[in-house]
Structure formats: structure tokens, C-alpha cells
Design a protein around this motif. Structure first.
Motif, PDB file in Angstrom:
ATOM      1  N   SER A  14       0.817  -1.207   0.000  1.00  0.00           N
ATOM      2  CA  SER A  14       0.000   0.000   0.000  1.00  0.00           C
ATOM      3  C   SER A  14       0.857   1.265   0.000  1.00  0.00           C
ATOM      4  O   SER A  14       1.929   1.311   0.603  1.00  0.00           O
ATOM      5  N   LEU A  15       0.362   2.281  -0.672  1.00  0.00           N
ATOM      6  CA  LEU A  15       0.945   3.616  -0.642  1.00  0.00           C
ATOM      7  C   LEU A  15      -0.210   4.570  -0.369  1.00  0.00           C
ATOM      8  O   LEU A  15      -1.075   4.778  -1.228  1.00  0.00           O
ATOM      9  N   HIS A  16      -0.272   5.102   0.856  1.00  0.00           N
ATOM     10  CA  HIS A  16      -1.391   5.981   1.184  1.00  0.00           C
ATOM     11  C   HIS A  16      -1.048   6.918   2.329  1.00  0.00           C
ATOM     12  O   HIS A  16      -0.082   6.715   3.052  1.00  0.00           O
ATOM     13  N   ALA A  17      -1.857   7.961   2.433  1.00  0.00           N
ATOM     14  CA  ALA A  17      -1.797   8.888   3.565  1.00  0.00           C
ATOM     15  C   ALA A  17      -3.242   9.246   3.902  1.00  0.00           C
ATOM     16  O   ALA A  17      -4.015   9.632   3.030  1.00  0.00           O
ATOM     17  N   HIS A  18      -3.612   9.067   5.164  1.00  0.00           N
ATOM     18  CA  HIS A  18      -4.975   9.345   5.611  1.00  0.00           C
ATOM     19  C   HIS A  18      -4.944  10.231   6.846  1.00  0.00           C
ATOM     20  O   HIS A  18      -4.058  10.092   7.686  1.00  0.00           O
ATOM     21  N   VAL A  19      -5.926  11.107   6.948  1.00  0.00           N
ATOM     22  CA  VAL A  19      -6.124  11.917   8.150  1.00  0.00           C
ATOM     23  C   VAL A  19      -7.527  11.641   8.649  1.00  0.00           C
ATOM     24  O   VAL A  19      -8.502  11.737   7.893  1.00  0.00           O
ATOM     25  N   THR A  20      -7.640  11.273   9.919  1.00  0.00           N
ATOM     26  CA  THR A  20      -8.937  11.039  10.545  1.00  0.00           C
ATOM     27  C   THR A  20      -9.122  12.074  11.644  1.00  0.00           C
ATOM     28  O   THR A  20      -8.315  12.146  12.572  1.00  0.00           O
ATOM     29  N   LEU A  21     -10.173  12.883  11.508  1.00  0.00           N
ATOM     30  CA  LEU A  21     -10.449  13.922  12.498  1.00  0.00           C
ATOM     31  C   LEU A  21     -11.258  13.360  13.652  1.00  0.00           C
ATOM     32  O   LEU A  21     -12.191  12.583  13.438  1.00  0.00           O
ATOM     33  N   ASP A  22     -10.914  13.753  14.871  1.00  0.00           N
ATOM     34  CA  ASP A  22     -11.696  13.392  16.052  1.00  0.00           C
ATOM     35  C   ASP A  22     -12.673  14.533  16.329  1.00  0.00           C
ATOM     36  O   ASP A  22     -12.545  15.247  17.320  1.00  0.00           O
ATOM     37  N   ALA A  23     -13.621  14.705  15.439  1.00  0.00           N
ATOM     38  CA  ALA A  23     -14.554  15.824  15.529  1.00  0.00           C
ATOM     39  C   ALA A  23     -15.986  15.304  15.521  1.00  0.00           C
ATOM     40  O   ALA A  23     -16.266  14.261  14.953  1.00  0.00           O
ATOM     41  N   ASP A  24     -16.873  16.066  16.117  1.00  0.00           N
ATOM     42  CA  ASP A  24     -18.281  15.670  16.159  1.00  0.00           C
ATOM     43  C   ASP A  24     -19.087  16.382  15.072  1.00  0.00           C
ATOM     44  O   ASP A  24     -20.266  16.641  15.225  1.00  0.00           O
ATOM     45  N   PHE A  25     -18.441  16.718  13.949  1.00  0.00           N
ATOM     46  CA  PHE A  25     -19.119  17.331  12.814  1.00  0.00           C
ATOM     47  C   PHE A  25     -18.523  16.766  11.530  1.00  0.00           C
ATOM     48  O   PHE A  25     -17.432  16.186  11.545  1.00  0.00           O
ATOM     49  N   VAL A  47       5.443  14.224   6.160  1.00  0.00           N
ATOM     50  CA  VAL A  47       4.947  14.164   4.790  1.00  0.00           C
ATOM     51  C   VAL A  47       5.326  12.882   4.069  1.00  0.00           C
ATOM     52  O   VAL A  47       4.795  12.596   3.006  1.00  0.00           O
ATOM     53  N   SER A  48       6.260  12.120   4.633  1.00  0.00           N
ATOM     54  CA  SER A  48       6.639  10.865   3.992  1.00  0.00           C
ATOM     55  C   SER A  48       7.258   9.931   5.026  1.00  0.00           C
ATOM     56  O   SER A  48       7.626  10.342   6.120  1.00  0.00           O
ATOM     57  N   VAL A  49       7.354   8.681   4.640  1.00  0.00           N
ATOM     58  CA  VAL A  49       8.029   7.672   5.460  1.00  0.00           C
ATOM     59  C   VAL A  49       8.963   6.901   4.535  1.00  0.00           C
ATOM     60  O   VAL A  49       8.723   6.822   3.332  1.00  0.00           O
ATOM     61  N   PRO A  50      10.022   6.307   5.069  1.00  0.00           N
ATOM     62  CA  PRO A  50      10.910   5.489   4.228  1.00  0.00           C
ATOM     63  C   PRO A  50      10.156   4.289   3.642  1.00  0.00           C
ATOM     64  O   PRO A  50       9.192   3.798   4.235  1.00  0.00           O
ATOM     65  N   TYR A  51      10.613   3.827   2.492  1.00  0.00           N
ATOM     66  CA  TYR A  51       9.975   2.693   1.837  1.00  0.00           C
ATOM     67  C   TYR A  51       9.959   1.486   2.763  1.00  0.00           C
ATOM     68  O   TYR A  51      10.939   1.180   3.433  1.00  0.00           O
ATOM     69  N   GLY A  52       8.820   0.821   2.801  1.00  0.00           N
ATOM     70  CA  GLY A  52       8.667  -0.378   3.617  1.00  0.00           C
ATOM     71  C   GLY A  52       8.167  -0.099   5.025  1.00  0.00           C
ATOM     72  O   GLY A  52       8.060  -1.004   5.831  1.00  0.00           O
ATOM     73  N   GLU A  53       7.851   1.164   5.315  1.00  0.00           N
ATOM     74  CA  GLU A  53       7.427   1.507   6.669  1.00  0.00           C
ATOM     75  C   GLU A  53       6.027   2.113   6.701  1.00  0.00           C
ATOM     76  O   GLU A  53       5.502   2.582   5.694  1.00  0.00           O
ATOM     77  N   ARG A  54       5.473   2.101   7.909  1.00  0.00           N
ATOM     78  CA  ARG A  54       4.161   2.680   8.174  1.00  0.00           C
ATOM     79  C   ARG A  54       4.301   3.561   9.411  1.00  0.00           C
ATOM     80  O   ARG A  54       4.994   3.211  10.361  1.00  0.00           O
ATOM     81  N   LEU A  55       3.624   4.719   9.400  1.00  0.00           N
ATOM     82  CA  LEU A  55       3.708   5.657  10.514  1.00  0.00           C
ATOM     83  C   LEU A  55       2.298   6.108  10.890  1.00  0.00           C
ATOM     84  O   LEU A  55       1.476   6.398  10.019  1.00  0.00           O
ATOM     85  N   ARG A  56       2.041   6.133  12.186  1.00  0.00           N
ATOM     86  CA  ARG A  56       0.751   6.600  12.686  1.00  0.00           C
ATOM     87  C   ARG A  56       1.032   7.566  13.840  1.00  0.00           C
ATOM     88  O   ARG A  56       1.657   7.172  14.831  1.00  0.00           O
TER      89      ARG A  56
END
Length: 100
Positions: A25-36, A51-60
Motif C-alpha cells: 500500500s501507498l497511502h496517507a490518511h487523516v482522521t479527524l476526532d470531531a463531532d461534525f 509528509v513521507s516515510v521510508p519505503y517499507g514503513e508505516r507511521l501513525r
């Protein structure tokens, strides 16, 4: 916290940023903790996000985001512009040329 920026309402909310660059997978997601809900014309600015991570890694990571809410006129304009952009796709045909 609700504030105003250039006549537009802004809201600061916590969020989670997930970036993955792996063979699966190659993706970037933002999930807001908002009630709207985010609506057409709204802007979301994530503060201090990687803005990026090294190849083969995942960051949260947990960050803060500023949501700049659109006004009625901006929301209407965004919906109209989106509709007009979508209608350009209607002119594309996936059938054989001889049947047109």
C-alpha cells in the motif's frame, strides 16, 4: 476551540495521521476526532504532520488540525464547480466508435 479567520469560522480538533509506503500500500490518511462532518468548501490544515516515510514503513501519529469552515456562498460555489467538473466526464464514451 472555535475562532474566526478572515471572516470564516475555524475549529481546532485532534486528528490521527497515517502514512504507509509498503509493497502492499501507498497511502496517507487523516482522521479527524470531531463531532461534525467536513462539508464542501471546508479546508483542513494538519499541523506538524510528517509528509513521507521510508519505503517499507508505516507511521501513525497524533496531531492537531485546524478546520476552516466554508461560508454559505463558498459551499454553494464548491458544489456548483464540482457538478460542472463531473459533467465533463459525461462526454467520454466507452462504447465502440462504430455504434455512436
Amino acid at each position: 476551540m472555535i475562532a474566526w479567520l478572515n471572516g470564516r469560522r475555524t475549529v481546532e480538533v485532534p486528528c490521527t495521521v497515517e502514512i504507509e509506503q509498503t509493497p502492499e500500500s501507498l497511502h496517507a490518511h487523516v482522521t479527524l476526532d470531531a463531532d461534525f462532518d467536513i462539508e464542501p468548501g471546508d479546508e483542513v490544515l494538519v499541523h506538524d504532520s510528517p509528509v513521507s516515510v521510508p519505503y517499507g514503513e508505516r507511521l501513525r501519529v497524533r496531531r492537531t488540525a485546524t478546520v476552516i469552515r466554508a461560508g454559505r456562498l463558498e459551499r454553494l460555489w464548491t458544489k456548483l464547480a464540482g457538478h460542472l467538473e463531473l459533467t465533463e466526464l459525461y462526454e467520454v464514451s466507452f462504447s465502440e466508435r462504430r455504434r455512436l
